[in-house]
Motif scaffolding. Structure first.
Motif, PDB file in Angstrom:
ATOM      1  N   GLY A  61       3.746 -19.359  10.582  1.00  0.00           N
ATOM      2  CA  GLY A  61       3.930 -18.228   9.662  1.00  0.00           C
ATOM      3  C   GLY A  61       2.744 -17.926   8.778  1.00  0.00           C
ATOM      4  N   MET A  62       1.548 -18.340   9.183  1.00  0.00           N
ATOM      5  CA  MET A  62       0.347 -18.095   8.373  1.00  0.00           C
ATOM      6  C   MET A  62      -0.125 -16.656   8.517  1.00  0.00           C
ATOM      7  N   TRP A  63      -0.710 -16.131   7.441  1.00  0.00           N
ATOM      8  CA  TRP A  63      -1.466 -14.877   7.521  1.00  0.00           C
ATOM      9  C   TRP A  63      -2.936 -15.104   7.191  1.00  0.00           C
ATOM     10  N   MET A 111     -10.437 -12.862  14.190  1.00  0.00           N
ATOM     11  CA  MET A 111      -9.140 -13.145  13.583  1.00  0.00           C
ATOM     12  C   MET A 111      -8.468 -11.860  13.089  1.00  0.00           C
ATOM     13  N   ALA A 112      -9.249 -10.926  12.572  1.00  0.00           N
ATOM     14  CA  ALA A 112      -8.685  -9.654  12.129  1.00  0.00           C
ATOM     15  C   ALA A 112      -8.040  -8.924  13.300  1.00  0.00           C
ATOM     16  N   ALA A 113      -8.677  -8.988  14.476  1.00  0.00           N
ATOM     17  CA  ALA A 113      -8.111  -8.357  15.669  1.00  0.00           C
ATOM     18  C   ALA A 113      -6.788  -9.007  16.059  1.00  0.00           C
ATOM     19  N   ARG A 114      -6.589 -10.244  15.629  1.00  0.00           N
ATOM     20  CA  ARG A 114      -5.348 -10.975  15.908  1.00  0.00           C
ATOM     21  C   ARG A 114      -4.362 -10.867  14.738  1.00  0.00           C
ATOM     22  N   GLU A 115      -4.692  -9.986  13.787  1.00  0.00           N
ATOM     23  CA  GLU A 115      -3.868  -9.733  12.597  1.00  0.00           C
ATOM     24  C   GLU A 115      -3.764 -10.968  11.706  1.00  0.00           C
ATOM     25  N   LEU A 116      -4.864 -11.689  11.612  1.00  0.00           N
ATOM     26  CA  LEU A 116      -4.989 -12.823  10.708  1.00  0.00           C
ATOM     27  C   LEU A 116      -6.210 -12.602   9.819  1.00  0.00           C
ATOM     28  N   THR A 117      -6.108 -12.980   8.557  1.00  0.00           N
ATOM     29  CA  THR A 117      -7.245 -12.920   7.634  1.00  0.00           C
ATOM     30  C   THR A 117      -7.985 -14.250   7.682  1.00  0.00           C
ATOM     31  N   PHE A 118      -9.293 -14.174   7.782  1.00  0.00           N
ATOM     32  CA  PHE A 118     -10.145 -15.362   7.828  1.00  0.00           C
ATOM     33  C   PHE A 118     -10.920 -15.480   6.526  1.00  0.00           C
ATOM     34  N   ALA A 119     -11.090 -16.717   6.050  1.00  0.00           N
ATOM     35  CA  ALA A 119     -11.892 -16.964   4.849  1.00  0.00           C
ATOM     36  C   ALA A 119     -12.676 -18.261   5.011  1.00  0.00           C
TER      37      ALA A 119
END
Length: 265
Positions: free
Chosen positions: A97-99, A132-140
């Protein structure tokens, strides 16, 4: 950079989380999660320095989170995992369930020695961020002290790593260890800070067996002021962490209590 996930519209909507690296000395995951839930936490931040051997391990983790009423909005993975096994990173993140997914560390042997080297490393982070953005995840990216040590040209490695697009999960205590002013970097990266690592600095010369860090509220940092400023600048997750607590239960108990007190102010 995928910013839509952490643009804040409700300033009270902050998640207090707990970095599971802080309780790693306890080998039983359920014991860790049970205590954190009993303390009133609702979220944890898992770390994966090695990818699980099977998705069954991840599904078991997810089941335990559900059992104890916990979420895992964010997690730590290595850059190598992001680059060589992005599908697996995505699957783990979405199962739990991570974003938000974070690269937490550069090993000493992998740290660049020149400005051009830091720029090249930053380009790799930017590519991961786009993927990761293309996978609908935010990367930091998550800092320690070495990114705060100025290069010969006066620039900070951290700025070269982040470039124009990579988001930052700042560790304010490590910034202080590196000789930097955390408020300067909070302001510089306003709107690019989805989460913040919350740890405290022990008085100088104390807690040497704990890397000089303290439980939240038992150190020298002004978290009463820093906490709301982090939220003002966009943070959605405030992650309690201690790199080397002598007693993780003590750290968790004290820090969760202090975090809830600060958050209510």
């Amino acid at each position: 950079m995928n910013t839509k996930n952490f643009e804040r519209t409700d300033m009270s909507a902050v998640t207090i989380s707990f970095q599971m690296f802080s309780s790693r000395e306890e080998v039983d995951l359920e014991t860790q999660l049970r205590l954190l839930a009993e303390l009133g936490l609702k979220d944890v931040q898992p770390f994966f320095f090695e990818l699980p051997g099977s998705m069954q391990e991840v599904e078991t983790y997810a089941s335990l989170l559900e059992r104890y009423g916990l979420t895992a909005e964010s997690g730590h993975f290595t850059l190598s995992q992001f680059e060589t096994a992005p599908d697996q990173v995505e699957k783990i993140a979405k199962t739990l369930g991570m974003w938000l997914v974070v690269d937490p560390y550069i090993s000493p042997e992998d740290r660049p020695s020149t400005a051009a080297g830091w720029d090249a490393y930053g380009a790799r982070l930017a590519e991961v961020s786009r993927d990761m953005a293309a996978r609908e995840l935010t990367f930091a990216y998550h800092n320690h002290e070495f990114e705060m040590e100025r290069l010969p040209d006066g620039s900070y490695p951290l700025d070269r790593l982040l470039g124009k697009d990579v988001a930052l999960e700042p560790d304010l205590a490590w910034m202080i260890v590196g000789g930097a002013d955390p408020l300067e970097f909070l302001e510089k990266y306003a709107g690019r800070i989805p989460a913040v690592h919350v740890k405290d600095m022990a008085p100088k010369g104390t807690c040497l067996d704990e890397k000089g860090f303290a439980d939240l509220g038992y150190g020298t940092m002004d978290w009463e002021a820093l906490w709301p400023r982090c939220l003002d600048l966009g943070a959605r997750i405030m992650v309690l962490e201690h790199d080397q607590p002598a007693d993780w239960r003590r750290f968790a108990t004290r820090s969760v209590t202090a975090a809830h007190r600060i958050a209510r102010r």
